[in-house]
Write a protein that holds these residues in place. Structure first.
Motif, short mmCIF file in Angstrom:
data_model
loop_
_atom_site.label_atom_id
_atom_site.label_comp_id
_atom_site.label_asym_id
_atom_site.label_seq_id
_atom_site.Cartn_x
_atom_site.Cartn_y
_atom_site.Cartn_z
N VAL A 29 -12.64 2.12 7.76
CA VAL A 29 -13.03 1.43 6.53
C VAL A 29 -12.54 2.20 5.30
O VAL A 29 -12.00 1.63 4.35
N PRO A 54 -12.09 -9.21 1.10
CA PRO A 54 -11.96 -10.67 1.23
C PRO A 54 -12.93 -11.20 2.28
O PRO A 54 -13.27 -10.47 3.23
N ASN A 70 2.12 2.13 -4.29
CA ASN A 70 1.10 2.17 -5.34
C ASN A 70 1.34 1.10 -6.41
O ASN A 70 0.92 1.26 -7.55
N PHE A 84 -6.61 -3.89 7.38
CA PHE A 84 -5.74 -4.25 6.26
C PHE A 84 -4.95 -5.52 6.60
O PHE A 84 -4.80 -6.41 5.76
N TYR A 120 -8.92 1.70 4.98
CA TYR A 120 -8.64 0.35 4.46
C TYR A 120 -8.71 0.33 2.94
O TYR A 120 -7.83 -0.19 2.26
N PHE A 121 -9.81 0.91 2.40
CA PHE A 121 -9.95 0.90 0.93
C PHE A 121 -8.84 1.71 0.26
O PHE A 121 -8.33 1.32 -0.80
N LEU A 122 -8.45 2.81 0.88
CA LEU A 122 -7.35 3.59 0.30
C LEU A 122 -6.08 2.73 0.23
O LEU A 122 -5.40 2.70 -0.78
N LYS A 123 -5.81 2.03 1.33
CA LYS A 123 -4.60 1.19 1.35
C LYS A 123 -4.72 0.02 0.39
O LYS A 123 -3.76 -0.37 -0.26
N ARG A 124 -5.91 -0.54 0.33
CA ARG A 124 -6.13 -1.73 -0.51
C ARG A 124 -5.77 -1.47 -1.96
O ARG A 124 -5.26 -2.33 -2.67
N PHE A 125 -6.11 -0.22 -2.39
CA PHE A 125 -5.87 0.10 -3.79
C PHE A 125 -4.66 0.99 -4.00
O PHE A 125 -4.51 1.61 -5.04
N GLY A 126 -3.79 1.02 -3.01
CA GLY A 126 -2.51 1.69 -3.18
C GLY A 126 -2.54 3.20 -3.05
O GLY A 126 -1.65 3.88 -3.56
N TYR A 127 -3.54 3.76 -2.39
CA TYR A 127 -3.57 5.21 -2.18
C TYR A 127 -2.95 5.51 -0.82
O TYR A 127 -3.20 4.80 0.14
N PRO A 128 -2.16 6.56 -0.72
CA PRO A 128 -1.54 6.87 0.57
C PRO A 128 -2.56 7.50 1.52
O PRO A 128 -3.42 8.27 1.11
N ALA A 133 -7.20 -8.59 6.56
CA ALA A 133 -7.64 -9.04 5.23
C ALA A 133 -6.66 -10.03 4.62
O ALA A 133 -7.03 -10.82 3.75
N PHE A 168 -13.13 1.67 -7.68
CA PHE A 168 -12.78 2.56 -6.57
C PHE A 168 -12.38 3.93 -7.09
O PHE A 168 -12.74 4.95 -6.52
N LEU A 200 -12.24 -10.61 5.96
CA LEU A 200 -12.42 -9.23 6.40
C LEU A 200 -13.90 -8.88 6.47
O LEU A 200 -14.34 -8.17 7.38
N SER A 222 2.56 7.99 -7.11
CA SER A 222 1.43 8.60 -7.79
C SER A 222 1.04 9.91 -7.11
O SER A 222 0.43 9.90 -6.04
N ALA A 279 -2.78 10.35 -6.71
CA ALA A 279 -3.36 9.62 -5.57
C ALA A 279 -3.16 10.43 -4.29
O ALA A 279 -4.07 10.53 -3.46
N TYR A 299 -2.35 -7.37 -9.18
CA TYR A 299 -3.78 -7.40 -8.97
C TYR A 299 -4.51 -8.50 -9.72
O TYR A 299 -5.38 -9.16 -9.18
N ASN A 338 0.81 -1.21 0.00
CA ASN A 338 0.00 0.00 0.00
C ASN A 338 0.84 1.25 0.00
O ASN A 338 0.34 2.35 -0.04
#
Lengths: 165, 508
Positions: free
Chosen positions: B418, A96, A7, B218, B421-429, B221, A23, A99, B162, B165, A12, A4
């Motif tokens: 939450v 997942p 980036n 995170f 979590y989604f930010l981290k999941r998709f690689g956003y700082p 998951a 997203f 989670l 990025s 991001a 994936y 994370n």
């Protein structure tokens, strides 16, 4: 699990990239909605508007929307932007199953607190239940761990700092 | 002279030394618990020590203040849950070090640097209080705005590869900072008629959610994640390392002192600026920033503790608090019949000297207490994820609740968790969002005040050139922006060359 920090999204797969696009689109829509609200606020504030309560929100939401648009375009243009996947697979990637169940437990914990269930009951229930689910057993050990964690919280927050639960 | 009388006062009553020690010890552990803060602890002590003799009360409060600022670094390093906003920058590389099994090293560095930072802050208070105070007084709204913009540039350096991001996250953070009833016009902004949102998004709630809860989610998951074995054969950094990092330490201390001396800009802003400065000025870090660079722990920890001495400067010389804790201390002084202000150093040099000696003692006790229990604390990271992460979720919830005794804070904390979590999941700082949230008030209040005072935006911009301080800050802002743009352009060209080289390799 994707890193994370960097980036890096090359691991994936199609489901992941579909979720990523979803997203990114959600971020764009959120940014646009925030911009719309800021614009409405801008029009409703009397002049001078440059020093009004709407000035900073308008600037940042415009920047947010622009950045989100560039981000989305970048994702679609990237080498991995062409994959497609079923919505459920994309959702499984984003959340997942392990989670998802934890989030349900969190939601249940919040619901119990909102319904007025005592903190001293809801918290150990949440802890014990989540640990047992994640550890797939270990009931006695998890009971002890729950007692230790709850005891620590009560000692520090309730006894020392007088936080009333 | 004041220093001597202060020293005499402390030495003649050894119990004061004990009180500073106890305060520092308590502060270290209070600061380590997310949701509990130095401000909260000192506030409680004001009423707790109401009947105490003045110097005894001040001794313990100062100890708690110094200990708590450092204490926030412990959970930041071990669990990526900053104990306070001032430790946000520390978690960026501190937690990465812990993931690599070097938590002991990170905590040792944080302890030593916090002590050194406190020492430099006290030195500045003792030697440079009047000129630093004059400099702080000369800051106008436009100068604070420029400082906030410099701080916001950290969004760029925290964005990773990025920039878009990072900008999205930063803008979202600033937008969240705008939520609530506007202090100047009482206009409700983005509250959706939710009463809770009238007072705005609490930044500590957001920080606990975006950092603590999101990291726990995170980690959960990933079913394959395993605890990291920590190497704790060395905690205290070798002298060679301390000397090697001395230039960075000095610069970070100066940043901390100057920013701490500005009312409204405390250790959290100082730590972020210092981290960003370290990232820009460290030519070849052994490990890249954001991946476990020791400099990424050294700089913010030095700065946030140096800011303590800085915060005392306007408080004691002008009667204006430098940060939230000194605001509480100011009320404590008033309760005790003391009057910090322009005449304090002249009329009550022994009181000024006493404060300085207490701060120095706290700086001495800090490494003693900070290094105790490191090995035990570090073992936390070896607890199985399935046990540790639910505990962190509960601790985050309780920490969020403890701020205002509000269940709504708990719900919002989980929502932020939450989202994080989604930010981290998709690689956003995530860090830029917290930076944006922290700096919104400083930025917006001073922008609007500056425009109102000048009459228009162009007039405000023109007023920048009327003050040498403003010109220097503007030049710094432009320079940092250009440097960042150049770094990104170089990185992009390098990527393109690398990609072209790979293509050529494939063709052959």
């Amino acid at each position: 699990m994707p890193d994370n920090k960097s980036n890096d999204t090359t691991e994936y797969g199609d489901a992941g990239h579909a979720a990523e696009r979803g997203f990114a689109l959600a971020l764009l829509l959120l940014g646009a909605a925030a911009f719309g609200m800021s614009l409405e606020l801008w029009h409703s504030t009397p002049p001078p508007r440059a020093s009004s309560a709407a000035a900073l929100p308008l600037i940042v939401t415009a920047l947010w929307t622009l950045a989100a648009l560039l981000n989305l375009v970048g994702i679609f243009r990237s080498a991995w932007g062409g994959g497609s996947a079923h919505f459920i697979d994309a959702l499984r990637f984003a959340i997942p199953p392990r989670l998802a169940l934890t989030l349900l437990a969190v939601a249940a914990y919040c619901a119990l607190l909102l319904l007025g269930v005592s903190f001293y009951l809801a918290t150990p229930l949440f802890l014990f239940g989540t640990m047992c689910f994640l550890c797939r057993g270990d009931y006695v050990k998890n009971l002890i761990r729950t007692a230790v964690v709850t005891g620590f919280i009560v000692l520090v927050f309730r006894v020392l700092f007088g936080v009333v639960f | 002279m004041g220093m001597l009388s202060g020293l005499t006062a402390v030495l003649s009553e050894p119990v004061l030394i004990v009180l500073v020690a106890l305060g520092t010890l308590a502060g270290v552990y209070v600061g380590a618990v997310p949701g509990l803060s130095g401000t909260m602890a000192v506030s409680l002590l004001v009423s707790f020590t109401l009947g105490w003799e003045t110097r005894s009360a001040l001794a313990v409060m100062i100890g708690v203040y110094v200990g708590a600022v450092f204490g926030g670094s412990r959970p930041a390093i071990l669990l990526n849950v900053p104990g306070a906003p001032a430790a946000v920058a520390t978690s960026l590389d501190g937690y990465e070090l812990a993931k690599k099994g070097r938590a002991g090293e990170a905590m040792g560095a944080a302890t030593v640097q916090s002590s050194i930072g406190t020492f430099f802050g006290v030195l500045a208070l003792l030697l440079f209080a009047p000129p630093v105070s004059e400099l702080a007084r000369s800051f106008r709204s436009v100068d604070y705005l420029l400082l906030a913009l410099i701080g916001l540039l950290a969004v760029g350096s925290l964005s990773g590869r990025s920039l878009t991001a990072g900008v999205i996250a930063g803008c979202a953070g600033i937008f969240l900072g705008c939520v609530g009833v506007d202090a100047q016009t009482a206009v409700r902004r983005f509250t959706f008629d939710v009463v809770y949102l009238n007072s705005g998004v609490d930044r500590v709630v957001a920080m606990i959610g975006l950092f603590g809860a999101s990291e726990a989610l995170f980690q959960l998951a990933d079913a394959k994640a395993a605890p990291v074995r920590q190497k704790i054969d060395r905690v205290l950094p070798p002298l060679g390392d301390a000397l090697r990092f001395l230039p960075l330490t000095l610069r970070s201390a100066v940043i901390g002192i100057l920013v701490g001396a500005l009312p409204g800009a405390g250790g959290d802003v100082a730590a972020l600026l210092s981290y960003d400065h370290a990232k820009r000025t460290t030519a070849h870090p052994a490990v890249p920033f954001g991946e476990g660079a020791l400099e990424g722990v050294i700089a913010p920890e030095t700065a946030n503790n140096a800011a303590i001495g800085g915060a005392f400067i306007p408080m004691l010389t002008l009667g204006i608090p430098g940060d939230a804790v000194t605001a509480v201390l100011l009320s404590a002084f008033t309760v005790k019949g003391l009057r910090p202000g322009p005449n304090l150093i002249r009329e009550s040099p022994e009181f000024f000297g006493f404060i300085v000696v207490c701060l120095l003692l706290a700086a001495i006790f800090l490494p003693l207490f900070g290094l105790t229990g490191v090995r035990a604390f570090v073992k936390l990271t070896e607890i199985p994820r399935e046990v540790l992460m639910p505990s962190i979720l509960v601790l985050s919830a309780v920490g969020a609740y403890a701020i205002r005794n509000s269940l709504a804070d708990v719900l919002w904390m989980f929502l932020f968790g939450v989202a994080g979590y989604f930010l981290k999941r998709f690689g956003y700082p995530v860090a830029p969002a917290v930076v944006g949230l922290i700096l919104t008030r400083l930025c917006e209040e001073n922008y609007r005040r500056g425009v109102m005072l000048a009459g228009s935006v162009p007039a405000m911009l023109a007023s920048v050139f009327k003050s040498p301080v403003s010109v220097i800050l503007l030049a710094l802002l432009v320079f940092l922006l250009a440097a960042q743009a150049r770094t990104r352009l170089r990185a992009k060209r390098k990527d393109m060359r690398h990609a072209a080289g790979q293509l050529d390799g494939d063709e052959h």
